[in-house]
Design a protein around this motif. Sequence first.
Motif, mmCIF file in Angstrom:
data_model
loop_
_atom_site.group_PDB
_atom_site.id
_atom_site.type_symbol
_atom_site.label_atom_id
_atom_site.label_comp_id
_atom_site.label_asym_id
_atom_site.label_seq_id
_atom_site.Cartn_x
_atom_site.Cartn_y
_atom_site.Cartn_z
ATOM 1 N N VAL A 223 1.426 -4.526 -1.910
ATOM 2 C CA VAL A 223 2.008 -4.063 -3.172
ATOM 3 C C VAL A 223 1.076 -3.027 -3.805
ATOM 4 C CG1 VAL A 223 2.788 -4.742 -5.475
ATOM 5 C CG2 VAL A 223 3.164 -6.273 -3.519
ATOM 6 N N GLU A 224 1.546 -1.805 -3.916
ATOM 7 C CA GLU A 224 0.777 -0.717 -4.542
ATOM 8 C C GLU A 224 0.631 -1.015 -6.035
ATOM 9 O OE1 GLU A 224 -1.341 2.530 -5.142
ATOM 10 O OE2 GLU A 224 -0.357 2.497 -3.175
ATOM 11 N N CYS A 225 -0.609 -1.144 -6.495
ATOM 12 C CA CYS A 225 -0.811 -1.509 -7.904
ATOM 13 C C CYS A 225 -2.134 -0.995 -8.451
ATOM 14 C CB CYS A 225 -0.721 -3.030 -8.071
ATOM 15 S SG CYS A 225 -1.775 -3.973 -6.942
ATOM 16 N N THR A 263 -3.896 -1.577 -2.898
ATOM 17 C CA THR A 263 -2.832 -2.583 -2.860
ATOM 18 C C THR A 263 -3.394 -3.981 -3.086
ATOM 19 O OG1 THR A 263 -2.998 -2.980 -0.472
ATOM 20 C CG2 THR A 263 -1.523 -1.212 -1.201
ATOM 21 N N GLU A 264 -2.485 -4.913 -3.423
ATOM 22 C CA GLU A 264 -2.743 -6.344 -3.295
ATOM 23 C C GLU A 264 -1.844 -6.850 -2.182
ATOM 24 O OE1 GLU A 264 -4.429 -7.532 -7.702
ATOM 25 O OE2 GLU A 264 -2.279 -7.786 -7.337
ATOM 26 N N ASP A 265 -2.356 -7.795 -1.395
ATOM 27 C CA ASP A 265 -1.773 -8.092 -0.094
ATOM 28 C C ASP A 265 -1.288 -9.541 -0.020
ATOM 29 O OD1 ASP A 265 -2.664 -5.508 0.508
ATOM 30 O OD2 ASP A 265 -4.620 -6.280 1.117
ATOM 31 N N TYR A 266 -0.149 -9.710 0.646
ATOM 32 C CA TYR A 266 0.524 -11.004 0.697
ATOM 33 C C TYR A 266 1.078 -11.262 2.088
ATOM 34 C CZ TYR A 266 0.570 -10.440 -4.410
ATOM 35 O OH TYR A 266 0.209 -10.253 -5.717
ATOM 36 N N GLU A 267 1.338 -12.534 2.346
ATOM 37 C CA GLU A 267 2.017 -12.962 3.568
ATOM 38 C C GLU A 267 3.345 -13.605 3.188
ATOM 39 O OE1 GLU A 267 1.520 -16.417 7.026
ATOM 40 O OE2 GLU A 267 -0.160 -15.942 5.670
#
Length: 287
Positions: A223-225, A263-267
Amino acid sequence: MSGDLRLLHVHAHPDDESSKGAASTARYVAEGVEVMVATCTGGERGSILNPKMDRPEVLANITEIRRKEMDTAREILGIRQEWLGWVDSGFPEGDPLPPLPEGCFAAQKVEDAAAPLVKLIREFRPQVVTTYDENGGYPHPDHVMCHQITVAAFEAAGDKDAYPELGEPWQPLKLYYHHTFHYERMKALHDGMVARGLESPYAERLKDWKPDPENERRITTRVECAKYFEVRDRALLAHATQIDPDGAWFAVPLEVHQAAWPTEDYELARSVVESGLPEDDLFAGLR
């Protein structure tokens, strides 16, 4: 689905909502998404990690102070927040590990500890839920239990036969795990510092940290933030007992962090909707 988007973050302690996913939270709030944080415990057994706050009167009132810190962070992030009401388990150390404190969060049965979260999900009706992976992000017993109850509540909230006394069923559509402190991100921040002739706070850590391609492949969603990192930092600083403003959290200047890893990163761990991978939005497939 174009409006009325709702996002629920489930965290173990006050401050976790600001150290994991806070910039994406601020982005979604700015986009009009309603964001709720469910905080499993009050952080009553947390250590004071900011030397400037390590005073007897702070320790004596740690529960009240951490609640006030959470209120400040909540206002900065523009979110709603609810306490699930469990007591911090502390971080047991030793070999063998000591038993968990009686009555603490991590000592509960998963089905019992998940009940208040099922109730909250049915009331708030989020499409997207986030929490930690099966390792808790790090092996704190409250983080591991937070993962367990979130997975259980995600599955149970939409089941009319589960917890029938806790409201009308609601099935969230997507469940994500945070991936914050992973090798590629830390290496990028380190390299960004070195390229600018600055001392990296991650140099020693990276010496013994081997790349883990299998773990990196778990990340499905970035997520671009970067424009909201400043909001994240203010929310972090609100947790003054936990965050040292002169410590490692802020050793990488904001502009370096924005350029090196924006970004912040997720699964994506569970989904009942179709969305192509990789994603750049927790609501991919929903709008």
